[in-house]
Design a protein around this motif. Sequence first.
Motif, PDB file in Angstrom:
ATOM      1  N   ALA A  42       0.941   7.637  -5.823  1.00  0.00           N
ATOM      2  CA  ALA A  42      -1.162   7.679  -5.250  1.00  0.00           C
ATOM      3  C   ALA A  42      -0.295   7.038  -3.893  1.00  0.00           C
ATOM      4  N   VAL A  43      -1.763   7.238  -2.663  1.00  0.00           N
ATOM      5  CA  VAL A  43      -1.785   6.766  -1.444  1.00  0.00           C
ATOM      6  C   VAL A  43      -3.795   6.274  -1.941  1.00  0.00           C
ATOM      7  N   LEU A  44      -3.297   5.118  -2.139  1.00  0.00           N
ATOM      8  CA  LEU A  44      -4.940   3.933  -2.930  1.00  0.00           C
ATOM      9  C   LEU A  44      -5.814   3.601  -1.522  1.00  0.00           C
ATOM     10  N   ALA A  45      -5.151   3.621  -0.695  1.00  0.00           N
ATOM     11  CA  ALA A  45      -5.728   3.152   1.260  1.00  0.00           C
ATOM     12  C   ALA A  45      -4.736   3.402   1.833  1.00  0.00           C
ATOM     13  N   LEU A  46      -5.297   3.755   3.348  1.00  0.00           N
ATOM     14  CA  LEU A  46      -4.686   3.223   4.238  1.00  0.00           C
ATOM     15  C   LEU A  46      -5.548   3.811   5.404  1.00  0.00           C
ATOM     16  N   TYR A  47      -5.405   2.560   6.183  1.00  0.00           N
ATOM     17  CA  TYR A  47      -6.843   2.286   7.289  1.00  0.00           C
ATOM     18  C   TYR A  47      -6.327   1.574   8.234  1.00  0.00           C
ATOM     19  N   ASN A  48      -7.019   1.821   9.689  1.00  0.00           N
ATOM     20  CA  ASN A  48      -6.917   1.166  11.037  1.00  0.00           C
ATOM     21  C   ASN A  48      -7.374  -0.179  10.455  1.00  0.00           C
ATOM     22  N   ALA A  49      -7.107  -1.936  10.097  1.00  0.00           N
ATOM     23  CA  ALA A  49      -7.906  -2.793  10.014  1.00  0.00           C
ATOM     24  C   ALA A  49      -7.871  -3.668  11.380  1.00  0.00           C
ATOM     25  N   THR A  50      -7.686  -3.286  12.221  1.00  0.00           N
ATOM     26  CA  THR A  50      -7.461  -3.840  13.120  1.00  0.00           C
ATOM     27  C   THR A  50      -8.624  -3.927  13.746  1.00  0.00           C
ATOM     28  N   LEU A  67      -2.751  -2.357  10.554  1.00  0.00           N
ATOM     29  CA  LEU A  67      -3.035  -1.425   8.603  1.00  0.00           C
ATOM     30  C   LEU A  67      -3.561  -1.779   7.952  1.00  0.00           C
ATOM     31  N   ALA A  68      -3.840  -1.740   7.242  1.00  0.00           N
ATOM     32  CA  ALA A  68      -4.569  -1.895   5.629  1.00  0.00           C
ATOM     33  C   ALA A  68      -3.684  -0.441   4.424  1.00  0.00           C
ATOM     34  N   ALA A  69      -2.812  -0.703   3.799  1.00  0.00           N
ATOM     35  CA  ALA A  69      -2.038   0.266   3.291  1.00  0.00           C
ATOM     36  C   ALA A  69      -1.798  -0.268   1.687  1.00  0.00           C
ATOM     37  N   SER A  70      -2.438   0.968   0.681  1.00  0.00           N
ATOM     38  CA  SER A  70      -1.866   0.259  -0.930  1.00  0.00           C
ATOM     39  C   SER A  70      -1.685   1.507  -0.851  1.00  0.00           C
ATOM     40  N   PHE A  71      -0.117   1.548  -1.977  1.00  0.00           N
ATOM     41  CA  PHE A  71       0.582   2.322  -2.568  1.00  0.00           C
ATOM     42  C   PHE A  71       0.593   1.763  -4.493  1.00  0.00           C
ATOM     43  N   GLN A  72       1.044   3.569  -4.790  1.00  0.00           N
ATOM     44  CA  GLN A  72       1.867   3.345  -5.965  1.00  0.00           C
ATOM     45  C   GLN A  72       2.326   3.957  -6.249  1.00  0.00           C
ATOM     46  N   PHE A  73       3.621   3.831  -6.974  1.00  0.00           N
ATOM     47  CA  PHE A  73       4.529   5.230  -6.558  1.00  0.00           C
ATOM     48  C   PHE A  73       5.606   4.794  -7.650  1.00  0.00           C
ATOM     49  N   THR A  74       5.940   5.942  -8.549  1.00  0.00           N
ATOM     50  CA  THR A  74       6.364   5.900  -9.541  1.00  0.00           C
ATOM     51  C   THR A  74       8.043   5.627  -9.192  1.00  0.00           C
ATOM     52  N   VAL A 121       8.705   2.521 -13.683  1.00  0.00           N
ATOM     53  CA  VAL A 121       7.806   1.675 -13.240  1.00  0.00           C
ATOM     54  C   VAL A 121       7.434   1.568 -12.162  1.00  0.00           C
ATOM     55  N   SER A 122       5.771   1.352 -12.229  1.00  0.00           N
ATOM     56  CA  SER A 122       4.856   1.712 -11.394  1.00  0.00           C
ATOM     57  C   SER A 122       4.501   0.884 -10.305  1.00  0.00           C
ATOM     58  N   PRO A 123       4.748   0.513  -9.980  1.00  0.00           N
ATOM     59  CA  PRO A 123       4.603  -1.031  -8.530  1.00  0.00           C
ATOM     60  C   PRO A 123       3.311  -0.107  -8.090  1.00  0.00           C
ATOM     61  N   VAL A 124       2.915  -1.040  -7.957  1.00  0.00           N
ATOM     62  CA  VAL A 124       1.513  -1.214  -6.676  1.00  0.00           C
ATOM     63  C   VAL A 124       2.190  -2.179  -5.220  1.00  0.00           C
ATOM     64  N   LEU A 125       2.215  -1.147  -4.480  1.00  0.00           N
ATOM     65  CA  LEU A 125       2.563  -1.592  -3.120  1.00  0.00           C
ATOM     66  C   LEU A 125       1.290  -1.645  -2.021  1.00  0.00           C
ATOM     67  N   GLY A 126       1.117  -3.171  -1.407  1.00  0.00           N
ATOM     68  CA  GLY A 126       0.427  -3.476  -0.867  1.00  0.00           C
ATOM     69  C   GLY A 126      -0.667  -3.944  -1.345  1.00  0.00           C
ATOM     70  N   GLY A 127      -2.141  -3.733  -0.437  1.00  0.00           N
ATOM     71  CA  GLY A 127      -2.868  -4.189  -0.787  1.00  0.00           C
ATOM     72  C   GLY A 127      -3.340  -5.704  -1.056  1.00  0.00           C
ATOM     73  N   GLY A 128      -3.037  -6.178  -0.143  1.00  0.00           N
ATOM     74  CA  GLY A 128      -2.779  -7.991  -0.169  1.00  0.00           C
ATOM     75  C   GLY A 128      -3.291  -7.943   1.018  1.00  0.00           C
TER      76      GLY A 128
END
Length: 209
Positions: A42-50, A67-74, A121-128
């Motif tokens: 799942a791509v929760l967020a992916l955009y240019n944050a400059t 880049l502001a990115a957040s993903f969730q993978f199983t 496991v389904s970690p959320v990567l990024g978002g911080g």
Amino acid sequence: MGGLRSLVFAILVLLLIIGIIWLVLYIVYRPSDPTLAVTSAAVLALYNATPTTATTTTTSGSGPTLLAASFQFTLVLRNPSARSTVRYDRLTAYAAYRGEPLTPPATLPPLTQDAGTAVFVSPVLGGGGAVPVSNDAAAALAADVGYGVVPMRVVLLGRVKFLSGPFHGRWHSLYGRCDMLVGVRNNQQGGGGVAQAPLLGNPVCDVDT
């Protein structure tokens, strides 16, 4: 003299028997490396944050793009060994694009896996917070998002130990990675992000210990 030869012969036979027993036990209890797979993304967020004020500077090549990115993978870890228990420790995972991290490492809890079982496991990567990437990678990523297909890699790091009957192994480093194509589409509701989309094809995963 004959007694000494008999003693030496007996010792050699005993050592040979011990070696054969050890070899049989090793073959029976020898662990297999765990395997890794990705079953959903799942791509929760992916955009240019400059910052806007820095746009001119970053596009000129003197600074990275944020880049502001957040993903969730199983992720699925499988223990193919029939008799070995696997312990995982110090696990971290992150998402990467063209060899550059898109997210900071996310810490996963330690795991113990019985023989012949699978752990999901389904970690959320990024978002911080935003992550700096090169301008070339940012431009290529924007083009791939516009096309609707993004090649990505999920990296799993940590250490692993095998417990096989009478054998208790030492900790080994773990390096797992999965390369995949993630389908994305523009999110019209979310400020330049992208919405969830499927995996395209079968991810290719490898694990080294």
